[in-house]
Design a protein around this motif. Structure first.
Motif, short mmCIF file in Angstrom:
data_model
loop_
_atom_site.label_atom_id
_atom_site.label_comp_id
_atom_site.label_asym_id
_atom_site.label_seq_id
_atom_site.Cartn_x
_atom_site.Cartn_y
_atom_site.Cartn_z
N ALA A 14 0.86 -0.99 0.04
CA ALA A 14 -0.06 0.04 -0.14
C ALA A 14 1.04 1.04 -0.12
N ARG A 55 -5.02 -0.86 3.30
CA ARG A 55 -3.95 -1.67 3.17
C ARG A 55 -4.60 -3.12 2.96
N GLY A 90 -4.06 1.60 -1.31
CA GLY A 90 -3.45 2.80 -0.48
C GLY A 90 -4.56 3.95 -0.75
#
Length: 245
Positions: A13, A133, A143
């Motif tokens: 992420a 995440r 992300g």
């Protein structure tokens, strides 16, 4: 939400934190950058506005710091983090429109400068960032772009990319006047000045967002249009994270 394209990081992420004063273009730029990178988007300023709306809706005295903090801790806030269509709900009520009224703009500093409120909303903001995440999240684990006060320094100091988006006071006032009044003539700018200048002055007592902290890259949008600013921000993100469109 767009899927990652060739060259975009596909594992791990990425968190992008974008800070800056009122009228610098944080929201528009962050949404556009998130869309182009296939990331989720969080408008933390909207969370403070929603908290203000909630306190007023619940008839909480904004001068009673403890009562305000208690109300915010009980607030049933739900943030929609799709950059193409971000939403803000308090319970079943869609407050995306109401939180942008002059009434809220005038009152929000009383809530945003409450340190207990800031602690609670920062907790929620970190939870939103962490949620992206997860591969089952909106971004499919890619992300988030989070923007707003003290994101780069307090909420997400370990973000992969931290950017201070700034602009001259003249540019910021003109942008906010066009946003609120549809024009940047002298009367519109004058009507906007209190919301921009006073809000920044109030918030600066509890948050640093005018000078880049160590490791934070400054992007000055004074002489840039939206697309140019988005490109400048994406270039910073690509440089520091290796994440491309």
């Amino acid at each position: 939400m767009t899927a990652p394209t060739e060259g975009q990081a596909s594992t791990g992420a990425v968190t992008v934190a974008i800070d800056g004063p009122s009228g610098s273009g944080k929201s528009s730029v962050s949404k556009a950058a998130a869309q182009r990178l296939g990331l989720a988007y969080l408008d933390t300023g909207a969370m403070y506005r929603a908290a203000t709306w909630w306190c007023l809706d619940q008839a909480v005295d904004l001068t009673d710091a403890d009562a305000v903090a208690a109300a915010v801790r009980a607030m049933p806030l739900v943030m929609g983090v799709d950059p193409a269509a971000p939403t803000v709900h308090v319970g079943e009520t869609d407050v995306a429109g109401p939180i942008r009224t002059t009434e809220i703009s005038t009152a929000v500093s009383a809530v945003a400068t409450n340190l207990a409120v800031r602690d609670e909303l920062r907790r929620l903001q970190r939870a939103e960032i962490d949620a992206q995440r997860d591969p089952s999240s909106l971004s499919q684990g890619r992300g988030m772009v989070a923007e707003g006060r003290d994101i780069t320094t307090v909420v997400a100091p370990d973000a992969d990319a931290r950017i201070l988006l700034t602009a001259s006071e003249e540019s910021r006032l003109a942008r906010r006047a066009r946003e609120l009044h549809g024009d940047a003539d002298a009367a519109s700018v004058a009507a906007t000045r209190d919301q921009v200048v006073r809000r920044d002055a109030d918030d600066s007592t509890v948050s640093q967002f005018t000078v880049a902290a160590d490791g934070v890259v400054t992007v000055d949008s004074s002489d840039l249009d939206l697309e140019q600013t988005v490109d400048a921000v994406l270039a910073v993100i690509a440089q520091v994270t290796g994440t491309h469109e």
